[in-house]
Design a protein around this motif. Sequence first.
Motif, PDB file in Angstrom:
ATOM      1  N   LEU A  54     -25.450   5.710 -40.643  1.00 24.12           N
ATOM      2  CA  LEU A  54     -24.850   5.247 -41.891  1.00 24.12           C
ATOM      3  C   LEU A  54     -25.944   5.091 -42.939  1.00 24.12           C
ATOM      4  CD1 LEU A  54     -22.569   2.446 -40.417  1.00 24.12           C
ATOM      5  CD2 LEU A  54     -21.790   4.644 -41.340  1.00 24.12           C
ATOM      6  N   LYS A  55     -25.538   5.115 -44.200  1.00 23.13           N
ATOM      7  CA  LYS A  55     -26.471   4.910 -45.304  1.00 23.13           C
ATOM      8  C   LYS A  55     -25.733   4.256 -46.459  1.00 23.13           C
ATOM      9  CE  LYS A  55     -25.682   9.677 -46.695  1.00 23.13           C
ATOM     10  NZ  LYS A  55     -26.281  10.985 -46.906  1.00 23.13           N
ATOM     11  N   VAL A  56     -26.505   3.700 -47.353  1.00 27.86           N
ATOM     12  CA  VAL A  56     -25.968   3.082 -48.558  1.00 27.86           C
ATOM     13  C   VAL A  56     -26.416   3.924 -49.740  1.00 27.86           C
ATOM     14  CG1 VAL A  56     -26.167   1.045 -50.050  1.00 27.86           C
ATOM     15  CG2 VAL A  56     -25.840   0.770 -47.582  1.00 27.86           C
ATOM     16  N   ALA A  57     -25.530   4.123 -50.682  1.00 26.28           N
ATOM     17  CA  ALA A  57     -25.873   4.869 -51.892  1.00 26.28           C
ATOM     18  C   ALA A  57     -25.714   3.959 -53.108  1.00 26.28           C
ATOM     19  CB  ALA A  57     -24.985   6.096 -52.037  1.00 26.28           C
ATOM     20  N   VAL A  58     -26.715   3.960 -53.962  1.00 25.47           N
ATOM     21  CA  VAL A  58     -26.628   3.288 -55.261  1.00 25.47           C
ATOM     22  C   VAL A  58     -26.217   4.382 -56.239  1.00 25.47           C
ATOM     23  CG1 VAL A  58     -27.871   2.023 -57.049  1.00 25.47           C
ATOM     24  CG2 VAL A  58     -28.381   1.601 -54.623  1.00 25.47           C
ATOM     25  N   VAL A  59     -25.046   4.211 -56.840  1.00 24.76           N
ATOM     26  CA  VAL A  59     -24.383   5.286 -57.578  1.00 24.76           C
ATOM     27  C   VAL A  59     -24.130   4.874 -59.023  1.00 24.76           C
ATOM     28  CG1 VAL A  59     -22.355   6.801 -57.604  1.00 24.76           C
ATOM     29  CG2 VAL A  59     -23.175   5.875 -55.422  1.00 24.76           C
ATOM     30  N   PHE A  60     -24.425   5.792 -59.949  1.00 25.26           N
ATOM     31  CA  PHE A  60     -23.981   5.621 -61.331  1.00 25.26           C
ATOM     32  C   PHE A  60     -22.884   6.638 -61.581  1.00 25.26           C
ATOM     33  CE2 PHE A  60     -23.947   6.604 -65.867  1.00 25.26           C
ATOM     34  CZ  PHE A  60     -23.692   5.332 -66.366  1.00 25.26           C
ATOM     35  N   LEU A  61     -21.688   6.147 -61.936  1.00 23.92           N
ATOM     36  CA  LEU A  61     -20.559   7.018 -62.252  1.00 23.92           C
ATOM     37  C   LEU A  61     -20.523   7.208 -63.766  1.00 23.92           C
ATOM     38  CD1 LEU A  61     -17.928   5.471 -59.834  1.00 23.92           C
ATOM     39  CD2 LEU A  61     -19.152   7.634 -59.573  1.00 23.92           C
ATOM     40  N   HIS A  62     -20.779   8.419 -64.196  1.00 28.28           N
ATOM     41  CA  HIS A  62     -20.921   8.704 -65.625  1.00 28.28           C
ATOM     42  C   HIS A  62     -19.636   8.430 -66.397  1.00 28.28           C
ATOM     43  CE1 HIS A  62     -24.878  10.900 -65.356  1.00 28.28           C
ATOM     44  NE2 HIS A  62     -24.534  10.790 -64.086  1.00 28.28           N
ATOM     45  N   GLU A  63     -18.521   8.980 -65.942  1.00 28.84           N
ATOM     46  CA  GLU A  63     -17.275   8.837 -66.690  1.00 28.84           C
ATOM     47  C   GLU A  63     -16.811   7.386 -66.756  1.00 28.84           C
ATOM     48  OE1 GLU A  63     -12.695  10.487 -66.545  1.00 28.84           O
ATOM     49  OE2 GLU A  63     -14.300  11.766 -65.758  1.00 28.84           O
ATOM     50  N   ASP A  64     -16.957   6.663 -65.651  1.00 30.99           N
ATOM     51  CA  ASP A  64     -16.544   5.253 -65.609  1.00 30.99           C
ATOM     52  C   ASP A  64     -17.602   4.328 -66.210  1.00 30.99           C
ATOM     53  OD1 ASP A  64     -14.141   5.909 -64.305  1.00 30.99           O
ATOM     54  OD2 ASP A  64     -15.140   5.880 -62.360  1.00 30.99           O
ATOM     55  N   PHE A  65     -18.808   4.850 -66.420  1.00 33.67           N
ATOM     56  CA  PHE A  65     -19.943   4.127 -66.985  1.00 33.67           C
ATOM     57  C   PHE A  65     -20.183   2.819 -66.248  1.00 33.67           C
ATOM     58  CE2 PHE A  65     -22.581   2.114 -70.324  1.00 33.67           C
ATOM     59  CZ  PHE A  65     -23.470   3.146 -70.515  1.00 33.67           C
ATOM     60  N   ARG A  66     -20.456   2.986 -64.927  1.00 38.28           N
ATOM     61  CA  ARG A  66     -20.726   1.806 -64.110  1.00 38.28           C
ATOM     62  C   ARG A  66     -21.575   2.174 -62.911  1.00 38.28           C
ATOM     63  NH1 ARG A  66     -14.609   1.363 -62.401  1.00 38.28           N
ATOM     64  NH2 ARG A  66     -14.608   2.718 -60.588  1.00 38.28           N
ATOM     65  N   PHE A  67     -22.200   1.135 -62.354  1.00 40.59           N
ATOM     66  CA  PHE A  67     -22.965   1.269 -61.128  1.00 40.59           C
ATOM     67  C   PHE A  67     -22.125   0.747 -59.975  1.00 40.59           C
ATOM     68  CE2 PHE A  67     -26.445   1.440 -64.142  1.00 40.59           C
ATOM     69  CZ  PHE A  67     -27.295   2.372 -63.569  1.00 40.59           C
ATOM     70  N   GLU A  68     -22.155   1.483 -58.889  1.00 41.06           N
ATOM     71  CA  GLU A  68     -21.477   1.071 -57.675  1.00 41.06           C
ATOM     72  C   GLU A  68     -22.445   1.201 -56.505  1.00 41.06           C
ATOM     73  OE1 GLU A  68     -17.831   3.206 -57.008  1.00 41.06           O
ATOM     74  OE2 GLU A  68     -16.909   2.433 -58.844  1.00 41.06           O
ATOM     75  N   VAL A  69     -22.083   0.589 -55.402  1.00 41.80           N
ATOM     76  CA  VAL A  69     -22.808   0.758 -54.152  1.00 41.80           C
ATOM     77  C   VAL A  69     -21.782   1.210 -53.120  1.00 41.80           C
ATOM     78  CG1 VAL A  69     -22.621  -1.685 -53.480  1.00 41.80           C
ATOM     79  CG2 VAL A  69     -24.476  -0.288 -52.564  1.00 41.80           C
ATOM     80  N   TRP A  70     -22.160   2.219 -52.336  1.00 36.13           N
ATOM     81  CA  TRP A  70     -21.251   2.813 -51.363  1.00 36.13           C
ATOM     82  C   TRP A  70     -21.870   2.781 -49.976  1.00 36.13           C
ATOM     83  CZ3 TRP A  70     -19.932   8.200 -53.907  1.00 36.13           C
ATOM     84  CH2 TRP A  70     -19.236   7.997 -55.114  1.00 36.13           C
ATOM     85  N   LEU A  71     -21.019   2.584 -48.982  1.00 32.99           N
ATOM     86  CA  LEU A  71     -21.407   2.823 -47.594  1.00 32.99           C
ATOM     87  C   LEU A  71     -20.914   4.209 -47.249  1.00 32.99           C
ATOM     88  CD1 LEU A  71     -22.505   1.875 -44.831  1.00 32.99           C
ATOM     89  CD2 LEU A  71     -20.161   1.107 -44.318  1.00 32.99           C
ATOM     90  N   SER A  72     -21.801   5.049 -46.734  1.00 28.73           N
ATOM     91  CA  SER A  72     -21.461   6.426 -46.379  1.00 28.73           C
ATOM     92  C   SER A  72     -21.991   6.735 -44.987  1.00 28.73           C
ATOM     93  CB  SER A  72     -22.091   7.420 -47.360  1.00 28.73           C
ATOM     94  OG  SER A  72     -21.608   7.208 -48.657  1.00 28.73           O
ATOM     95  N   GLY A  73     -21.422   7.762 -44.399  1.00 33.53           N
ATOM     96  CA  GLY A  73     -21.910   8.260 -43.124  1.00 33.53           C
ATOM     97  C   GLY A  73     -22.779   9.477 -43.347  1.00 33.53           C
TER      98      GLY A  73
END
Length: 143
Positions: A54-73
Amino acid sequence: IQQAYRGLMQYMLDLRSHFQKNYPDYDVPANLYAGYMDMTYFAVIPAFLKQRRLKVAVVFLHEDFRFEVWLSGYNRQVQAQYWQIIKDASWQQYQLVENPLKADSILEHVLVDNPDFSDLAGLTCKIEEGTVRFISDIESFLK
């Protein structure tokens, strides 16, 4: 647009470097996914999650103009496995995606909506605190 995009990419590189420097126990790969102006992200991989693929991603979503954090495989099969574990446990602390086989994540969480890029230190602090809390919560759940 080009100037704003360059500024965002530089901030994401600096943010990735911040995690590399301040969290030496985490694997923070050098690559940054710049996307197609849809999303930009980098991975943060604590050993506990790495062992589970598993890994964590620090994500910037351009259209939504926000930062998110995701758990991914590491792949969709791993995502589906952990998605089912979380769903079966009815753990609802974070947003579970509808279908892990059609998504890039298992769990998603908004860190900063409509970020203030005029205060980069404050923005980095919010992203860092939210990401570290997300990782801690996931590790506690999986233990």
